[in-house]
Design a protein around this motif. Sequence first.
Motif, short mmCIF file in Angstrom:
data_model
loop_
_atom_site.label_atom_id
_atom_site.label_comp_id
_atom_site.label_asym_id
_atom_site.label_seq_id
_atom_site.Cartn_x
_atom_site.Cartn_y
_atom_site.Cartn_z
N ILE A 173 0.85 -1.20 0.00
CA ILE A 173 0.00 0.00 0.00
C ILE A 173 0.89 1.25 0.00
N SER A 174 2.09 1.15 0.60
CA SER A 174 3.01 2.31 0.61
C SER A 174 3.46 2.65 -0.82
N VAL A 175 3.55 1.63 -1.69
CA VAL A 175 3.91 1.86 -3.10
C VAL A 175 2.69 2.36 -3.86
N LEU A 176 1.53 1.78 -3.57
CA LEU A 176 0.28 2.23 -4.20
C LEU A 176 0.06 3.73 -3.95
N LYS A 177 0.31 4.17 -2.72
CA LYS A 177 0.16 5.59 -2.37
C LYS A 177 1.00 6.49 -3.27
N LYS A 178 2.29 6.08 -3.45
CA LYS A 178 3.19 6.87 -4.29
C LYS A 178 2.76 6.84 -5.75
N ALA A 179 2.30 5.66 -6.20
CA ALA A 179 1.85 5.52 -7.59
C ALA A 179 0.65 6.44 -7.86
N ILE A 180 -0.30 6.49 -6.91
CA ILE A 180 -1.49 7.33 -7.07
C ILE A 180 -1.07 8.81 -7.14
N LYS A 181 -0.07 9.16 -6.35
CA LYS A 181 0.42 10.55 -6.34
C LYS A 181 1.02 10.93 -7.70
N ILE A 182 1.80 10.00 -8.27
CA ILE A 182 2.50 10.27 -9.53
C ILE A 182 1.59 10.04 -10.74
N ILE A 196 6.64 -5.28 -16.10
CA ILE A 196 6.67 -5.78 -14.72
C ILE A 196 7.72 -4.98 -13.97
N ILE A 197 7.29 -4.27 -12.95
CA ILE A 197 8.20 -3.41 -12.18
C ILE A 197 8.36 -4.01 -10.79
N GLY A 198 9.59 -4.15 -10.36
CA GLY A 198 9.85 -4.67 -9.02
C GLY A 198 10.27 -3.55 -8.09
N ILE A 199 10.57 -3.92 -6.87
CA ILE A 199 11.07 -2.93 -5.91
C ILE A 199 12.33 -3.51 -5.28
N GLU A 200 13.26 -2.65 -4.96
CA GLU A 200 14.47 -3.10 -4.26
C GLU A 200 14.83 -2.05 -3.22
N PRO A 201 15.58 -2.45 -2.19
CA PRO A 201 15.98 -1.48 -1.18
C PRO A 201 16.68 -0.27 -1.83
N SER A 216 24.81 7.20 8.30
CA SER A 216 24.49 8.29 7.38
C SER A 216 23.00 8.35 7.08
N CYS A 217 22.37 7.16 6.96
CA CYS A 217 20.93 7.12 6.72
C CYS A 217 20.40 5.71 6.96
N ILE A 218 19.09 5.60 7.02
CA ILE A 218 18.45 4.30 7.19
C ILE A 218 17.59 4.03 5.96
N VAL A 219 17.76 2.86 5.38
CA VAL A 219 16.96 2.44 4.23
C VAL A 219 15.91 1.44 4.71
N LEU A 220 14.65 1.72 4.39
CA LEU A 220 13.56 0.79 4.73
C LEU A 220 13.42 -0.18 3.56
N GLY A 221 13.96 -1.38 3.74
CA GLY A 221 14.03 -2.35 2.65
C GLY A 221 12.86 -3.31 2.60
N CYS A 222 11.72 -2.90 3.14
CA CYS A 222 10.50 -3.70 3.08
C CYS A 222 9.34 -2.71 2.97
N THR A 223 8.38 -3.00 2.09
CA THR A 223 7.31 -2.02 1.84
C THR A 223 6.38 -1.84 3.05
N HIS A 224 6.44 -2.75 4.01
CA HIS A 224 5.63 -2.57 5.23
C HIS A 224 6.20 -1.45 6.12
N TYR A 225 7.51 -1.27 6.08
CA TYR A 225 8.17 -0.43 7.09
C TYR A 225 7.84 1.08 7.04
N SER A 253 9.76 3.19 -2.55
CA SER A 253 8.46 3.34 -3.21
C SER A 253 8.43 4.45 -4.26
N GLU A 254 9.10 5.56 -3.98
CA GLU A 254 9.14 6.68 -4.94
C GLU A 254 9.79 6.24 -6.26
N GLY A 255 10.94 5.58 -6.15
CA GLY A 255 11.66 5.12 -7.35
C GLY A 255 10.84 4.11 -8.14
N THR A 256 10.12 3.25 -7.43
CA THR A 256 9.29 2.23 -8.09
C THR A 256 8.13 2.89 -8.85
#
Length: 262
Positions: A22-31, A99-104, A184-193, A214-217
Motif C-alpha cells: 500500500i506504501s507503493v500504491l500511495k506513491k503511484a497514485i500521487k504520480i 513488470i516493475i519490481g522494488i528493491e531497497p 548516514s541514513c536508514i533504508v527501509l528495505g520492506c514495503t511494510h516499514y 516506493s518513490e523510485g518504483t
Amino acid sequence: MEDNSYNKNKPIGIFDSGVGGISVLKKAIKILPNEDYIYFGDSKNAPYGVKTVEEIKKLTFKAIDLLLSKGCKAIVVACNTATSAAIEDLRKKFKDLPIIGIEPAVRPAVNLNRKGKILIMATPITLAENKFNNLVERCAVSSEVVALPCAGLVEMIEEGVVEGSDIKNYLVRKFEGKIDKDISCIVLGCTHYPFIKKEIVSVIGDEIPIIDGSEGTARELKRRLEQSDLLSNSDEKGDIQIFNSKDNSNLIDLSYKLLELK
C-alpha cells in the motif's frame, strides 16, 4: 506502431505479500492519479520473508495470474522479498508485460552523499538473496552497508500495529548499539516499514534521513507505461480496488486506512 488505445485504460496491478505494498500504491497514485489500480495483498501467506525461494516464486506467480485475470496492463511487484525471488522468472514468462519490481533504496542512500554507514532494515530473506548482495556491490562500492534483519516486524504491521509501545520496544531493541553518529541514513528495505516511520523517528530522532524504494518504483512504473504507450488517457481520478487472500474484512479496512495515513 501497435494501437494501445484499448489497453490504456486497463488497470495497473500491484501485488505484495500483505498490506505493505500500500506504501507503493500511495506513491503511484500521487504520480499517476488518473490510473485505475487493483491491489492484491497475500496476507493469508504473509510473511514471505520466512519462506523458501521456491515457495515465494509459486505464490508470486499465483498472485500475478490473479491480477492478469482481472485485466491488468502492467504489474508492480511491491514486495522486496518477492522481487528478489521471482522477478527474473516473471519477466521471462511474461515478456510483453511491463513488470516493475522494488528493491531497497541503496542507490538513493548513496546519492545522499552523507558520511557514515548505510543501515538497511529488511526481512532476513531479502538480505540473504544474491539480488541484494549484487545491488550493494553495484551501488555502494565506496559505502559501508550494515544489514539489519527485522524478523517479526511484518507480522506486527499485518496486525495493524503501526504505533504504540509494542512497535517502539521492538525498535529500541533492534537499534540498540546500532545507532550512532556513524550512521548516514536508514533504508527501509520492506514495503511494510514506511508505515512505522513515525515510531522509527521517535526512537532514533530526526537527524538521520530515512528513505524507502516506493518513490523510485512509482517513477519507474510511469517510465515503463510511457515507453509502452500505456498511460491512461482519462482525465478523471482513477478507481482503486483492494483485494486480500485472507478472507478478513479487517485487512481490507486496514489497507484503506494505511492508504489514507499521512
